[in-house]
Design a protein around this motif. Structure first.
Motif, mmCIF file in Angstrom:
data_model
loop_
_atom_site.group_PDB
_atom_site.id
_atom_site.type_symbol
_atom_site.label_atom_id
_atom_site.label_comp_id
_atom_site.label_asym_id
_atom_site.label_seq_id
_atom_site.Cartn_x
_atom_site.Cartn_y
_atom_site.Cartn_z
ATOM 1 N N HIS A 42 -38.370 14.248 -10.325
ATOM 2 C CA HIS A 42 -39.150 13.752 -11.473
ATOM 3 C C HIS A 42 -39.732 12.367 -11.182
ATOM 4 C CE1 HIS A 42 -38.227 17.053 -14.130
ATOM 5 N NE2 HIS A 42 -36.922 16.864 -14.021
ATOM 6 N N PHE A 71 -31.570 21.763 0.174
ATOM 7 C CA PHE A 71 -30.695 21.311 -0.927
ATOM 8 C C PHE A 71 -29.267 21.772 -0.640
ATOM 9 C CE2 PHE A 71 -29.439 21.314 -5.522
ATOM 10 C CZ PHE A 71 -29.711 19.976 -5.740
ATOM 11 N N CYS A 76 -28.537 27.155 -5.446
ATOM 12 C CA CYS A 76 -29.553 26.466 -6.259
ATOM 13 C C CYS A 76 -30.874 26.398 -5.481
ATOM 14 C CB CYS A 76 -29.145 25.023 -6.581
ATOM 15 S SG CYS A 76 -27.522 24.818 -7.304
ATOM 16 N N HIS A 79 -32.592 29.756 -5.223
ATOM 17 C CA HIS A 79 -33.215 30.098 -6.509
ATOM 18 C C HIS A 79 -34.504 29.298 -6.702
ATOM 19 C CE1 HIS A 79 -32.895 30.008 -11.149
ATOM 20 N NE2 HIS A 79 -33.636 31.012 -10.758
ATOM 21 N N HIS A 105 -37.666 22.575 -14.088
ATOM 22 C CA HIS A 105 -36.355 22.118 -14.562
ATOM 23 C C HIS A 105 -35.963 22.872 -15.841
ATOM 24 C CE1 HIS A 105 -33.691 18.242 -15.119
ATOM 25 N NE2 HIS A 105 -32.995 19.352 -15.320
ATOM 26 N N ASN A 109 -32.718 24.862 -16.903
ATOM 27 C CA ASN A 109 -31.985 24.490 -18.127
ATOM 28 C C ASN A 109 -31.719 25.732 -18.980
ATOM 29 O OD1 ASN A 109 -31.984 21.741 -17.562
ATOM 30 N ND2 ASN A 109 -33.788 21.270 -18.806
HETATM 31 C C1 LIG Z 1 -33.892 22.270 -7.723
HETATM 32 C C2 LIG Z 1 -32.575 22.453 -8.448
HETATM 33 C C3 LIG Z 1 -32.111 23.736 -8.702
HETATM 34 C C4 LIG Z 1 -30.898 23.917 -9.363
HETATM 35 N N1 LIG Z 1 -30.423 25.190 -9.542
HETATM 36 C C5 LIG Z 1 -29.221 25.369 -10.128
HETATM 37 C C6 LIG Z 1 -28.669 26.683 -10.262
HETATM 38 O O1 LIG Z 1 -29.288 27.685 -9.843
HETATM 39 N N2 LIG Z 1 -27.437 26.803 -10.838
HETATM 40 C C7 LIG Z 1 -26.730 25.701 -11.293
HETATM 41 O O2 LIG Z 1 -25.612 25.855 -11.802
HETATM 42 N N3 LIG Z 1 -27.234 24.454 -11.199
HETATM 43 C C8 LIG Z 1 -28.451 24.265 -10.620
HETATM 44 N N4 LIG Z 1 -28.952 22.992 -10.480
HETATM 45 C C9 LIG Z 1 -28.229 21.850 -11.105
HETATM 46 C C10 LIG Z 1 -28.564 21.774 -12.604
HETATM 47 O O3 LIG Z 1 -29.973 21.926 -12.835
HETATM 48 C C11 LIG Z 1 -28.167 20.406 -13.212
HETATM 49 O O4 LIG Z 1 -28.727 19.354 -12.438
HETATM 50 C C12 LIG Z 1 -26.665 20.185 -13.288
HETATM 51 O O5 LIG Z 1 -26.050 21.255 -13.998
HETATM 52 C C13 LIG Z 1 -26.335 18.850 -14.033
HETATM 53 O O6 LIG Z 1 -26.922 18.956 -15.334
HETATM 54 P P1 LIG Z 1 -27.036 17.747 -16.333
HETATM 55 O O7 LIG Z 1 -26.684 18.300 -17.694
HETATM 56 O O8 LIG Z 1 -26.309 16.550 -15.866
HETATM 57 O O9 LIG Z 1 -28.588 17.357 -16.411
HETATM 58 P P2 LIG Z 1 -29.768 17.725 -15.424
HETATM 59 O O10 LIG Z 1 -30.243 19.117 -15.730
HETATM 60 O O11 LIG Z 1 -29.397 17.432 -14.006
HETATM 61 O O12 LIG Z 1 -30.898 16.705 -15.908
HETATM 62 C C14 LIG Z 1 -30.785 15.301 -15.642
HETATM 63 C C15 LIG Z 1 -31.611 14.552 -16.692
HETATM 64 O O13 LIG Z 1 -32.966 14.973 -16.586
HETATM 65 C C16 LIG Z 1 -33.604 14.949 -17.861
HETATM 66 N N5 LIG Z 1 -34.212 16.268 -18.042
HETATM 67 C C17 LIG Z 1 -33.631 17.424 -18.428
HETATM 68 N N6 LIG Z 1 -34.504 18.429 -18.405
HETATM 69 C C18 LIG Z 1 -35.685 17.893 -17.990
HETATM 70 C C19 LIG Z 1 -36.987 18.434 -17.750
HETATM 71 N N7 LIG Z 1 -37.260 19.722 -17.946
HETATM 72 N N8 LIG Z 1 -37.964 17.589 -17.346
HETATM 73 C C20 LIG Z 1 -37.724 16.276 -17.160
HETATM 74 N N9 LIG Z 1 -36.520 15.707 -17.353
HETATM 75 C C21 LIG Z 1 -35.502 16.513 -17.767
HETATM 76 C C22 LIG Z 1 -32.526 14.637 -18.883
HETATM 77 O O14 LIG Z 1 -32.643 13.273 -19.246
HETATM 78 C C23 LIG Z 1 -31.234 14.890 -18.126
HETATM 79 O O15 LIG Z 1 -30.180 14.100 -18.580
HETATM 80 C C24 LIG Z 1 -30.145 22.782 -9.813
HETATM 81 C C25 LIG Z 1 -30.635 21.506 -9.540
HETATM 82 C C26 LIG Z 1 -31.829 21.327 -8.859
HETATM 83 C C27 LIG Z 1 -32.315 19.936 -8.549
#
Ligand SMILES: Cc1cc2nc3c(=O)[nH]c(=O)nc-3n(C[C@H](O)[C@H](O)[C@H](O)COP(=O)(O)OP(=O)(O)OC[C@H]3O[C@@H](n4cnc5c(N)ncnc54)[C@H](O)[C@@H]3O)c2cc1C
Length: 142
Positions: A42, A71, A76, A79, A105, A109
């Motif tokens: 981001h 990665f 992840c 996917h 993202h 989510n």
């Molecule tokens: C490329 C990638 C693929 C992934 N694939 C998987 C998977 O297949 N399975 C799995 O279990 N986990 C996966 N993950 C990890 C998962 O997406 C989260 O990062 C992890 O579960 C931690 O989530 P979190 O609640 O801390 O917030 P995160 O989802 O990591 O988000 C971090 C911060 O980003 C901000 N945010 C949230 N959504 C958005 C958005 N749409 N746009 C902009 N900002 C946003 C918010 O402020 C949030 O606190 C993946 C991560 C990445 C980078």
């Protein structure tokens, strides 16, 4: 700590407390690598040029592909790689790539039952570029 998987779940990993009291898994968990990974994607998108050269677009395209292939959470990355094949990055300007990254993202989510983020340039800039509230608070409970 080796849980026998590519990257371990947070629950299996001891936490280290850094200055400021934040608990950070040591070594990084799938969740913390995800958070760092999204932060990098981001933030790079938030500083992408408004009128990028062809060379810049090409470099970003290669970066996204390399990111998905290297990665450390392999499931992840795999996917993400499939998602990129279906919806390739939109690279014409800063707004396009910021919104595209947000939509990618949000797909993850939704899959993980996490709230979706508003994918407008204004919300994204507040969170990832300007550093003003709600950068340090929350947007729609995120
Ligand atoms: C490329 C990638 C693929 C992934 N694939 C998987 C998977 O297949 N399975 C799995 O279990 N986990 C996966 N993950 C990890 C998962 O997406 C989260 O990062 C992890 O579960 C931690 O989530 P979190 O609640 O801390 O917030 P995160 O989802 O990591 O988000 C971090 C911060 O980003 C901000 N945010 C949230 N959504 C958005 C958005 N749409 N746009 C902009 N900002 C946003 C918010 O402020 C949030 O606190 C993946 C991560 C990445 C980078």
């Amino acid at each position: 700590m080796d849980c026998g998987e590519d990257i371990c779940e947070e629950a299996h990993i001891p936490k280290t407390i850094y200055k400021g009291g934040n608990e950070i898994p040591c070594p990084p968990s799938k969740q913390s690598i995800g958070r760092f990974g999204w932060g990098l994607l981001h933030t790079i998108a938030a500083h992408y040029p408004d009128d990028p050269s062809d060379d810049w677009k090409d470099k970003h395209q290669r970066f996204i592909h390399a990111f998905s292939r290297t990665f450390p959470c392999k499931s992840c990355g795999y996917h993400f790689h499939q998602m990129i094949k279906e919806k390739p990055p939109k690279l014409e300007n800063r707004e396009q790539i910021s919104v595209w990254t947000c939509e990618m993202h949000n797909e993850i989510n939704a899959m993980l039952n996490k709230p979706v983020f508003p994918c407008t340039l204004e919300s994204l800039d507040l969170r990832w570029r300007k550093g003003k509230p709600p950068c340090t608070a929350t947007i729609n409970n995120l």
